[in-house]
Design a protein around this motif. Structure first.
Motif, short mmCIF file in Angstrom:
data_model
loop_
_atom_site.label_atom_id
_atom_site.label_comp_id
_atom_site.label_asym_id
_atom_site.label_seq_id
_atom_site.Cartn_x
_atom_site.Cartn_y
_atom_site.Cartn_z
N ALA A 180 0.65 -0.92 11.18
CA ALA A 180 0.62 0.78 10.88
C ALA A 180 -0.18 1.55 12.03
O ALA A 180 -1.06 1.01 12.74
CB ALA A 180 1.10 1.13 9.44
N ALA A 192 0.97 -6.34 1.01
CA ALA A 192 0.50 -5.80 2.23
C ALA A 192 0.24 -4.49 2.02
O ALA A 192 0.41 -3.49 1.51
CB ALA A 192 1.96 -6.25 2.54
N ALA A 193 -0.55 -4.21 3.28
CA ALA A 193 -1.11 -3.34 3.13
C ALA A 193 -1.24 -2.64 5.09
O ALA A 193 -2.00 -3.89 6.21
CB ALA A 193 -2.83 -3.37 2.65
N LEU A 195 -2.96 0.25 8.38
CA LEU A 195 -4.85 0.93 8.31
C LEU A 195 -5.67 -0.47 8.20
O LEU A 195 -6.13 -1.09 8.18
CB LEU A 195 -4.34 2.19 7.83
N GLY A 200 0.72 -1.10 -0.01
CA GLY A 200 -0.12 0.27 -0.29
C GLY A 200 0.96 1.33 0.03
O GLY A 200 0.52 1.89 -0.06
N SER A 201 2.00 0.95 0.54
CA SER A 201 3.09 2.45 1.07
C SER A 201 4.39 1.92 0.82
O SER A 201 4.41 0.17 1.21
CB SER A 201 2.11 3.45 1.81
N ARG A 239 -6.09 5.15 -2.27
CA ARG A 239 -4.79 6.46 -3.79
C ARG A 239 -4.79 6.26 -4.79
O ARG A 239 -4.57 7.16 -5.47
CB ARG A 239 -3.66 7.02 -2.65
N SER A 244 6.06 2.41 2.95
CA SER A 244 6.13 2.71 4.09
C SER A 244 6.13 1.14 5.05
O SER A 244 7.00 0.78 5.68
CB SER A 244 5.20 3.30 5.53
N ASP A 245 4.91 0.23 3.73
CA ASP A 245 5.61 -1.40 4.66
C ASP A 245 6.55 -1.66 3.69
O ASP A 245 5.81 -3.64 4.42
CB ASP A 245 3.91 -1.95 3.25
N VAL A 251 -0.30 -4.84 8.16
CA VAL A 251 1.14 -4.54 8.42
C VAL A 251 0.62 -3.43 9.94
O VAL A 251 -0.37 -2.57 9.95
CB VAL A 251 1.73 -3.57 7.61
#
Ligand code: RP5
Length: 169
Positions: free
Chosen positions: A90, A64-65, A67, A10-11, A41, A13-14, A88
């Motif tokens: 987060a 992977a994601a 939130l 997803g980002s 997004r 950050s993952d 993840v």
């Protein structure tokens, strides 16, 4: 050789979590392509990546994601390839939100949901899926299981040594 595993996160950050999946796949001699794509997004890209994945030669998708982690489910909606979801850790709920979002799929659209940050098991499950039609991978998985068993035996031997030493004190 073209990659048979597609990792979608997803980002960026993952990525620290998913690095462990890349390493576990590499331990079996497998490469993976890796893409960043968000269900919220960049939803059109999510549909495009998933819908075109089989034609590109991928056999399994790791998604992977964190939130409100709808990415694995959205990808699964757009492909008949197996999708393995990695929640993840987060945000303020530390991945529990992502876990529930990924695991609670409606009938007909499964996502094989791993533990929170369970990137290694996602890779191992991907190898197991690929090994159903690959004897060399199946042999590597047998060796891997043998090493897991040997590690437990070693722990037992070390524990017994430690207990014996403590009794002498
Ligand atoms: C999710 O939101 C991503 O998968 C990530 O785990 C989380 C935070 O994303 P960033 O704000 O770091 O881009 O969609």
């Amino acid at each position: 050789m073209a990659a048979s595993v597609l990792i979608i996160m997803g980002s960026d950050s993952d990525y620290p979590v998913m690095q462990a999946a890349l390493k576990a796949l590499a331990d079996f001699g497998l490469e993976a392509d890796i893409r960043i794509c968000s269900a919220h997004r960049s939803p059109a890209l999510a549909a495009e990546l998933a819908a075109g994945a089989r034609q590109k030669g991928y056999q399994v998708i790791l998604a992977a994601a964190g939130l409100a982690a709808h990415l694995p489910g959205v990808l699964a909606a757009w492909t008949s390839l197996p999708v393995i979801g990695i929640p993840v850790s987060a945000g303020p709920l530390a991945g529990q939100d992502a876990l529930l979002a990924i695991v609670q799929m409606p009938p007909g659209v499964p996502v094989a949901t791993m533990a929170i940050d369970g990137a290694v098991n996602a890779a191992i499950l991907a190898v197991q899926i690929l090994a159903t039609a690959d004897q060399d991978l199946a042999r590597q998985l047998d060796d891997y299981k043998t090493r897991l068993r040997a590690a437990v035996t070693k722990k037992q031997v070390e524990l017994e040594k430690r207990l014996a030493a403590e009794q002498k004190m």
